[in-house]
Scaffold this motif. Structure first.
Motif, PDB file in Angstrom:
ATOM      1  N   LYS A  48      -1.882 -90.677  89.721  1.00  0.00           N
ATOM      2  CA  LYS A  48      -1.366 -91.768  90.570  1.00  0.00           C
ATOM      3  C   LYS A  48      -2.257 -91.936  91.811  1.00  0.00           C
ATOM      4  N   ARG A  49      -2.634 -90.801  92.411  1.00  0.00           N
ATOM      5  CA  ARG A  49      -3.471 -90.857  93.623  1.00  0.00           C
ATOM      6  C   ARG A  49      -4.851 -91.441  93.287  1.00  0.00           C
ATOM      7  N   ASP A  50      -5.430 -91.028  92.161  1.00  0.00           N
ATOM      8  CA  ASP A  50      -6.740 -91.575  91.764  1.00  0.00           C
ATOM      9  C   ASP A  50      -6.650 -93.097  91.618  1.00  0.00           C
TER      10      ASP A  50
ATOM     11  N   TYR B 140      -7.737 -87.624 106.659  1.00  0.00           N
ATOM     12  CA  TYR B 140      -6.672 -88.521 106.188  1.00  0.00           C
ATOM     13  C   TYR B 140      -5.372 -87.737 106.005  1.00  0.00           C
ATOM     14  N   ARG B 141      -5.516 -86.470 105.601  1.00  0.00           N
ATOM     15  CA  ARG B 141      -4.328 -85.621 105.464  1.00  0.00           C
ATOM     16  C   ARG B 141      -3.691 -85.365 106.839  1.00  0.00           C
ATOM     17  N   ALA B 142      -4.525 -85.146 107.864  1.00  0.00           N
ATOM     18  CA  ALA B 142      -3.997 -84.838 109.199  1.00  0.00           C
ATOM     19  C   ALA B 142      -3.201 -86.024 109.764  1.00  0.00           C
TER      20      ALA B 142
ATOM     21  N   VAL C 198      -0.617 -89.251 101.193  1.00  0.00           N
ATOM     22  CA  VAL C 198      -1.898 -89.501 101.858  1.00  0.00           C
ATOM     23  C   VAL C 198      -2.601 -90.788 101.390  1.00  0.00           C
ATOM     24  N   SER C 199      -2.497 -91.118 100.112  1.00  0.00           N
ATOM     25  CA  SER C 199      -3.246 -92.298  99.630  1.00  0.00           C
ATOM     26  C   SER C 199      -2.727 -93.593 100.249  1.00  0.00           C
ATOM     27  N   GLU C 200      -1.439 -93.642 100.545  1.00  0.00           N
ATOM     28  CA  GLU C 200      -0.878 -94.849 101.162  1.00  0.00           C
ATOM     29  C   GLU C 200      -1.447 -94.995 102.593  1.00  0.00           C
TER      30      GLU C 200
ATOM     31  N   ASP D 218     -15.218 -81.971 105.215  1.00  0.00           N
ATOM     32  CA  ASP D 218     -14.234 -82.392 104.219  1.00  0.00           C
ATOM     33  C   ASP D 218     -13.465 -83.566 104.825  1.00  0.00           C
ATOM     34  N   THR D 219     -13.830 -84.783 104.445  1.00  0.00           N
ATOM     35  CA  THR D 219     -13.228 -85.955 105.098  1.00  0.00           C
ATOM     36  C   THR D 219     -11.766 -86.160 104.692  1.00  0.00           C
ATOM     37  N   GLY D 220     -11.396 -85.666 103.507  1.00  0.00           N
ATOM     38  CA  GLY D 220     -10.004 -85.793 103.063  1.00  0.00           C
ATOM     39  C   GLY D 220      -9.063 -85.145 104.070  1.00  0.00           C
TER      40      GLY D 220
ATOM     41  N   MET E  56      -4.447 -95.202  93.026  1.00  0.00           N
ATOM     42  CA  MET E  56      -4.302 -95.844  94.346  1.00  0.00           C
ATOM     43  C   MET E  56      -5.636 -95.836  95.092  1.00  0.00           C
ATOM     44  N   ASP E  57      -6.347 -94.706  95.033  1.00  0.00           N
ATOM     45  CA  ASP E  57      -7.620 -94.601  95.760  1.00  0.00           C
ATOM     46  C   ASP E  57      -8.672 -95.550  95.172  1.00  0.00           C
ATOM     47  N   SER E  58      -8.615 -95.760  93.853  1.00  0.00           N
ATOM     48  CA  SER E  58      -9.611 -96.610  93.200  1.00  0.00           C
ATOM     49  C   SER E  58      -9.290 -98.096  93.352  1.00  0.00           C
ATOM     50  N   GLU E  59      -8.000 -98.393  93.541  1.00  0.00           N
ATOM     51  CA  GLU E  59      -7.604 -99.811  93.549  1.00  0.00           C
ATOM     52  C   GLU E  59      -7.388-100.385  94.939  1.00  0.00           C
ATOM     53  N   ARG E  60      -7.486 -99.549  95.982  1.00  0.00           N
ATOM     54  CA  ARG E  60      -7.247-100.097  97.333  1.00  0.00           C
ATOM     55  C   ARG E  60      -8.361-101.095  97.680  1.00  0.00           C
ATOM     56  N   ILE E  61      -8.037-101.982  98.636  1.00  0.00           N
ATOM     57  CA  ILE E  61      -8.975-103.048  98.973  1.00  0.00           C
ATOM     58  C   ILE E  61     -10.148-102.496  99.797  1.00  0.00           C
TER      59      ILE E  61
ATOM     60  N   GLY F 146     -15.711 -86.645  99.916  1.00  0.00           N
ATOM     61  CA  GLY F 146     -14.613 -87.588 100.096  1.00  0.00           C
ATOM     62  C   GLY F 146     -14.521 -88.575  98.951  1.00  0.00           C
ATOM     63  N   ARG F 147     -14.242 -89.841  99.314  1.00  0.00           N
ATOM     64  CA  ARG F 147     -14.084 -90.888  98.293  1.00  0.00           C
ATOM     65  C   ARG F 147     -15.078 -92.031  98.491  1.00  0.00           C
ATOM     66  N   ASP F 148     -15.515 -92.211  99.749  1.00  0.00           N
ATOM     67  CA  ASP F 148     -16.342 -93.379 100.090  1.00  0.00           C
ATOM     68  C   ASP F 148     -17.579 -92.951 100.861  1.00  0.00           C
ATOM     69  N   ILE F 149     -18.011 -91.717 100.681  1.00  0.00           N
ATOM     70  CA  ILE F 149     -19.119 -91.220 101.507  1.00  0.00           C
ATOM     71  C   ILE F 149     -20.433 -91.892 101.083  1.00  0.00           C
TER      72      ILE F 149
ATOM     73  N   ARG G  98      -6.746 -76.843  87.333  1.00  0.00           N
ATOM     74  CA  ARG G  98      -7.393 -76.159  88.462  1.00  0.00           C
ATOM     75  C   ARG G  98      -6.503 -76.184  89.699  1.00  0.00           C
ATOM     76  N   ARG G  99      -5.911 -77.352  89.981  1.00  0.00           N
ATOM     77  CA  ARG G  99      -5.058 -77.441  91.176  1.00  0.00           C
ATOM     78  C   ARG G  99      -3.820 -76.562  91.000  1.00  0.00           C
ATOM     79  N   PHE G 100      -3.318 -76.485  89.753  1.00  0.00           N
ATOM     80  CA  PHE G 100      -2.152 -75.644  89.461  1.00  0.00           C
ATOM     81  C   PHE G 100      -2.472 -74.181  89.791  1.00  0.00           C
TER      82      PHE G 100
ATOM     83  N   VAL H 274      -7.078 -97.315 109.958  1.00  0.00           N
ATOM     84  CA  VAL H 274      -7.197 -95.857 109.800  1.00  0.00           C
ATOM     85  C   VAL H 274      -8.601 -95.525 109.296  1.00  0.00           C
ATOM     86  N   ARG H 275      -9.049 -96.266 108.300  1.00  0.00           N
ATOM     87  CA  ARG H 275     -10.359 -95.963 107.712  1.00  0.00           C
ATOM     88  C   ARG H 275     -11.482 -96.191 108.728  1.00  0.00           C
ATOM     89  N   GLN H 276     -11.368 -97.281 109.482  1.00  0.00           N
ATOM     90  CA  GLN H 276     -12.430 -97.571 110.473  1.00  0.00           C
ATOM     91  C   GLN H 276     -12.617 -96.407 111.435  1.00  0.00           C
TER      92      GLN H 276
HETATM   93  N1  LIG Z   1     -13.367 -90.164 102.260  1.00  0.00           N
HETATM   94  C1  LIG Z   1     -12.081 -90.092 101.899  1.00  0.00           C
HETATM   95  C2  LIG Z   1     -11.473 -88.841 101.693  1.00  0.00           C
HETATM   96  C3  LIG Z   1     -10.148 -88.815 101.335  1.00  0.00           C
HETATM   97  N2  LIG Z   1      -9.440 -89.954 101.225  1.00  0.00           N
HETATM   98  C4  LIG Z   1      -8.001 -89.980 100.979  1.00  0.00           C
HETATM   99  O1  LIG Z   1      -7.459 -88.707 101.276  1.00  0.00           O
HETATM  100  C5  LIG Z   1      -6.791 -88.169 100.136  1.00  0.00           C
HETATM  101  C6  LIG Z   1      -6.908 -86.660 100.171  1.00  0.00           C
HETATM  102  O2  LIG Z   1      -8.254 -86.306  99.959  1.00  0.00           O
HETATM  103  P1  LIG Z   1      -8.657 -84.820  99.604  1.00  0.00           P
HETATM  104  O3  LIG Z   1     -10.126 -84.813  99.398  1.00  0.00           O
HETATM  105  O4  LIG Z   1      -8.088 -83.881 100.606  1.00  0.00           O
HETATM  106  O5  LIG Z   1      -7.854 -84.608  98.264  1.00  0.00           O
HETATM  107  P2  LIG Z   1      -8.034 -83.530  97.133  1.00  0.00           P
HETATM  108  O6  LIG Z   1      -9.102 -84.073  96.233  1.00  0.00           O
HETATM  109  O7  LIG Z   1      -8.472 -82.246  97.805  1.00  0.00           O
HETATM  110  O8  LIG Z   1      -6.711 -83.430  96.501  1.00  0.00           O
HETATM  111  C7  LIG Z   1      -7.391 -88.889  98.952  1.00  0.00           C
HETATM  112  O9  LIG Z   1      -6.528 -88.922  97.831  1.00  0.00           O
HETATM  113  C8  LIG Z   1      -7.658 -90.270  99.529  1.00  0.00           C
HETATM  114  O10 LIG Z   1      -6.489 -91.060  99.534  1.00  0.00           O
HETATM  115  C9  LIG Z   1     -10.072 -91.169 101.398  1.00  0.00           C
HETATM  116  O11 LIG Z   1      -9.452 -92.213 101.253  1.00  0.00           O
HETATM  117  N3  LIG Z   1     -11.386 -91.218 101.731  1.00  0.00           N
END
Ligand SMILES: Nc1ccn([C@@H]2O[C@H](COP(=O)(O)OP(=O)(O)O)[C@@H](O)[C@H]2O)c(=O)n1
Ligand SMILES: Nc1ncnc2c1ncn2[C@@H]1O[C@H](COP(=O)(O)OP(=O)(O)O)[C@@H](O)[C@H]1O
Length: 233
Positions: free
Chosen positions: A188-190, A48-50, A108-110, A43-45, A192-197, A138-141, A165-167, A117-119
């Protein structure tokens, strides 16, 4: 022995990449698929959370790429498989629960937008996946971390359903953020995650789109296992 066990034993393991927006069901399904195939789950997220948890604890300026980079150079993040999930260690301390707080979620998205950080995270993720059967979410796997993955899935669901579901998940953990606030946070997080460079959230050209809005967990897992089996045969 079921079909999937047989298939795994007889063939070379593959890499499975699952990307998508928040609370689409990625980690739930990834864990099931990894367990069925006897692969590791990453779980790569959580990484970024850590680092975000540490930044919040140390009070660093989240907007500063330099401060984020300096923080990273004195931080150790480690993921360890545990049962059907994973434990997360920050500087050797178990933060598996702490990284799920709303405080971390909102920031976390910021933090994840910084190139340095990503590198570093991508390096760690590629090392963890090297040469093994892996299901990574994750988001960029599919687009960046494992571009050669044999199976790429982009998983989504309506924002209303994802917030619901998250609720429900939060309720079980005694987090009582109102539904409307959760939906706004997710949207908001989606964005930011979609619009970052640097490696924004997007579907890889060769990824298969799965909408889980009207699927049960078992149905969504079954769809991915079927796709995996096709690639293993
Ligand atoms: N491969 C990844 C995974 C997460 N993330 C970032 O980490 C945040 C948290 O990811 P997560 O998978 O734990 O979030 P949830 O979908 O579980 O809420 C995301 O909103 C992204 O900002 C990322 O940039 N790239
Ligand atoms: N297809 C589904 N139907 C109903 N609930 C689901 C489904 N997939 C996941 N869930 C639930 O939704 C919540 C968020 O799922 P999660 O796997 O954490 O999403 P993500 O990893 O994409 O953020 C969890 O409580 C999970 O049990």
């Amino acid at each position: 022995m079921n079909t999937y066990d047989e298939v795994t034993i007889l063939t070379k393991p593959i890499q499975i990449a699952i990307d998508g927006p928040a609370a689409a069901g990625k980690s739930t399904i990834a864990k099931i698929v990894a367990e069925k195939l006897s692969y590791i789950y990453i779980d790569t997220g959580a990484m970024y959370r850590a680092i975000t948890l540490k930044a919040l604890t140390e009070g660093i300026n989240m907007a500063s790429n330099d401060e984020a980079g300096q923080l990273l150079s004195k931080t150790e993040i480690d993921l360890q498989p545990s049962g059907d999930g994973q434990l997360v260690f920050l500087d050797k301390k178990d933060v598996t629960e702490a990284i799920r707080s709303q405080h971390v979620t909102k920031a976390v998205s910021e933090m994840a937008a910084h190139e340095q950080v990503r590198q570093r995270m991508v390096e760690l993720q590629q090392q963890l996946a090297d040469g093994r059967g892996v299901v990574m979410d994750g988001r960029d796997i599919g687009t960046h971390v494992l571009p050669e993955a044999a199976l790429k899935v982009f998983m989504s669901a309506s924002v209303e359903e994802r917030a619901r579901r998250r609720f429900e998940e939060n309720k079980k953990r005694n987090i009582l953020t109102p539904l409307e606030e959760l939906q706004a946070e997710i949207a908001k997080r989606d964005k930011m995650d979609s619009e970052r460079i640097v490696s924004p959230l997007r579907q890889a050209d060769d990824a298969i789109f799965i909408d889980t809005t009207d699927l049960t967990i078992a149905q969504a897992a079954q769809e991915i296992l079927k796709l995996a089996e096709e690639r293993l045969l």
